[in-house]
Design an enzyme around this catalytic site. Sequence first.
Site, PDB file in Angstrom:
ATOM      1  N   ARG A  35      31.276   8.182  29.559  1.00  0.00           N
ATOM      2  CA  ARG A  35      30.990   9.399  28.776  1.00  0.00           C
ATOM      3  C   ARG A  35      32.180   9.758  27.888  1.00  0.00           C
ATOM      4  O   ARG A  35      32.022  10.127  26.732  1.00  0.00           O
ATOM      5  CB  ARG A  35      30.658  10.565  29.699  1.00  0.00           C
ATOM      6  CG  ARG A  35      29.353  10.322  30.406  1.00  0.00           C
ATOM      7  CD  ARG A  35      28.687  11.584  30.872  1.00  0.00           C
ATOM      8  NE  ARG A  35      27.301  11.226  31.191  1.00  0.00           N
ATOM      9  CZ  ARG A  35      26.301  12.066  31.282  1.00  0.00           C
ATOM     10  NH1 ARG A  35      26.502  13.329  31.095  1.00  0.00           N
ATOM     11  NH2 ARG A  35      25.088  11.646  31.538  1.00  0.00           N
ATOM     12  N   THR A  85      25.057  21.402  39.419  1.00  0.00           N
ATOM     13  CA  THR A  85      24.889  22.215  40.628  1.00  0.00           C
ATOM     14  C   THR A  85      23.520  21.890  41.226  1.00  0.00           C
ATOM     15  O   THR A  85      22.583  22.690  41.116  1.00  0.00           O
ATOM     16  CB  THR A  85      24.993  23.721  40.326  1.00  0.00           C
ATOM     17  OG1 THR A  85      24.193  24.023  39.159  1.00  0.00           O
ATOM     18  CG2 THR A  85      26.408  24.169  40.070  1.00  0.00           C
ATOM     19  N   LEU A 255       2.878  29.988  28.576  1.00  0.00           N
ATOM     20  CA  LEU A 255       1.553  30.275  29.131  1.00  0.00           C
ATOM     21  C   LEU A 255       0.632  29.052  29.087  1.00  0.00           C
ATOM     22  O   LEU A 255      -0.568  29.173  29.326  1.00  0.00           O
ATOM     23  CB  LEU A 255       0.900  31.446  28.381  1.00  0.00           C
ATOM     24  CG  LEU A 255       1.609  32.807  28.470  1.00  0.00           C
ATOM     25  CD1 LEU A 255       0.839  33.876  27.704  1.00  0.00           C
ATOM     26  CD2 LEU A 255       1.781  33.246  29.923  1.00  0.00           C
ATOM     27  N   CYS A 265      16.555  22.158  35.612  1.00  0.00           N
ATOM     28  CA  CYS A 265      16.848  23.566  35.912  1.00  0.00           C
ATOM     29  C   CYS A 265      15.782  24.293  36.723  1.00  0.00           C
ATOM     30  O   CYS A 265      16.078  24.778  37.814  1.00  0.00           O
ATOM     31  CB  CYS A 265      17.096  24.313  34.605  1.00  0.00           C
ATOM     32  SG  CYS A 265      18.623  23.757  33.820  1.00  0.00           S
TER      33      CYS A 265
END
Length: 428
Positions: A35, A85, A255, A265
């Site tokens: 990276r 995380t 919706l 996430c």
Amino acid sequence: MRISIIGTGYVGTVTGACFAHLGNEVICVDVDPKRVESINRGVPPIYEEGLDELLKAHAGKNLSATLDYDYAVSNSDVSFICVPTPTDESGKIDLRFVREASRSIGERLKAKDSYHVVVVKSTVVPQTTQEVVTPILEETSGKKAGLDFGVGMNPEFLREGKAVHDFMHPDRIVIGGDDPKALGIIKGLYAGYTCPILEVDTKTAEMIKYVSNAFLATKISFSNEVGNICKRLGIDTYKVMEGVGLDARISPYFLNSGLGFGGSCFPKDVKALIGKASEIDYEPILLKTVLKVNDNQPHMLMSLLKKHVPDLKDKRIAVLGLAFKNDTDDIRESRAIHVIGSLLAEGASVVAYDPMATERMKRVYPNIEYAKSADEALEGADACVIATEWAEFKKLDSFKSMRKPVVIDGRRMVDPRGKGIIYEGLCW
Ligand code: NAD
């Protein structure tokens, strides 16, 4: 300002490139040499619209990357922690990367004379900055937070695929801090922004991020539940939600019913919030159900497929779309992973196609077939499943080349009904 960015994934690389674009001196740190090397060459380690141009413009000028924390911390005034995380096996947040990054920064702060601010940008459950990050920084540096160095929390709300746009044009910026000096420095980094800037304490900033994601995930699961009911009643759920979304109190976003949410996430953040609630002796019934509805959608898709192809053994099934959503190469928690897993468990032979995420999916399923185009995947297939809302799927017109033209659409991408094709929408 001189900024170091710890962790160069979707959030870190975008944050670093955008801060460089805003005129700051940016040093990115990662533990992955590939990276680091990629950023120094001006090549994004992940796909994000517009990131390529930003890295080309700033790499080697006011943006660089390194494996060396010493160099990065001593040559910057603010460090943003942007490491992963994930959730652990019990569903609680796994803070191992945040702890490691905090330790590495703290060790370098020990030798630093000038004031430094450490900002947590990773998504962390409430109280983490105060009760985990700050104590580690104090212990490893031998210095006092709020006096020798500052700590803040600045959650990130970007959408993958549109991350550069979202960083430059956010709806709001949330800055958490328990010390005015640190808060002022972080606020200064966003000086040119015209959106609302909300200043709160660190645990409120942490909670705002979780509640935002949990609310959006809830909207999706709610829409999927409505869609599942509408399908059985012969009502078009998309028309229903269009009518519902026109209510300004509700808004038309998130919706769309279908295969459910994935990504790095929503699933993990809802799980982590449930984990945090259970730690403090509260049972979050609604949040648990949000995940349950989401987990159920791929099973519903499989049932629809089996209605038309009851025995999947040795059947060639085309899976169109592997990324967790369109315009990204990210496959984390992608619904396609679950669908492919179920198809393989039934003995089907899978041919998959995605415009961006194929290489990443090959690491998960190295032994399935990958097509170079949707048309190629459809050729001779016994059924097709649409798992991601890529715009190019809307124009698909090659279903007739399938051996048996059965289309199970998880994202409301096509409507080939009346063209001799068996079509089932997941919730419509
Ligand atoms: P990612 O997995 O894409 O990248 C994380 C990077 O951190 C990797 O390059 C990894 O090598 C590096 N890393 C790990 N440990 C390190 C260490 N000790 N020192 C330096 N580098 C280290 O992660 P991401 O998707 O960018 O997410 C980062 C955080 O931001 C997470 O908390 C996530 O929940 C949050 N977030 C993500 C998004 C998103 O859309 N991806 C949006 C908002 C918030």
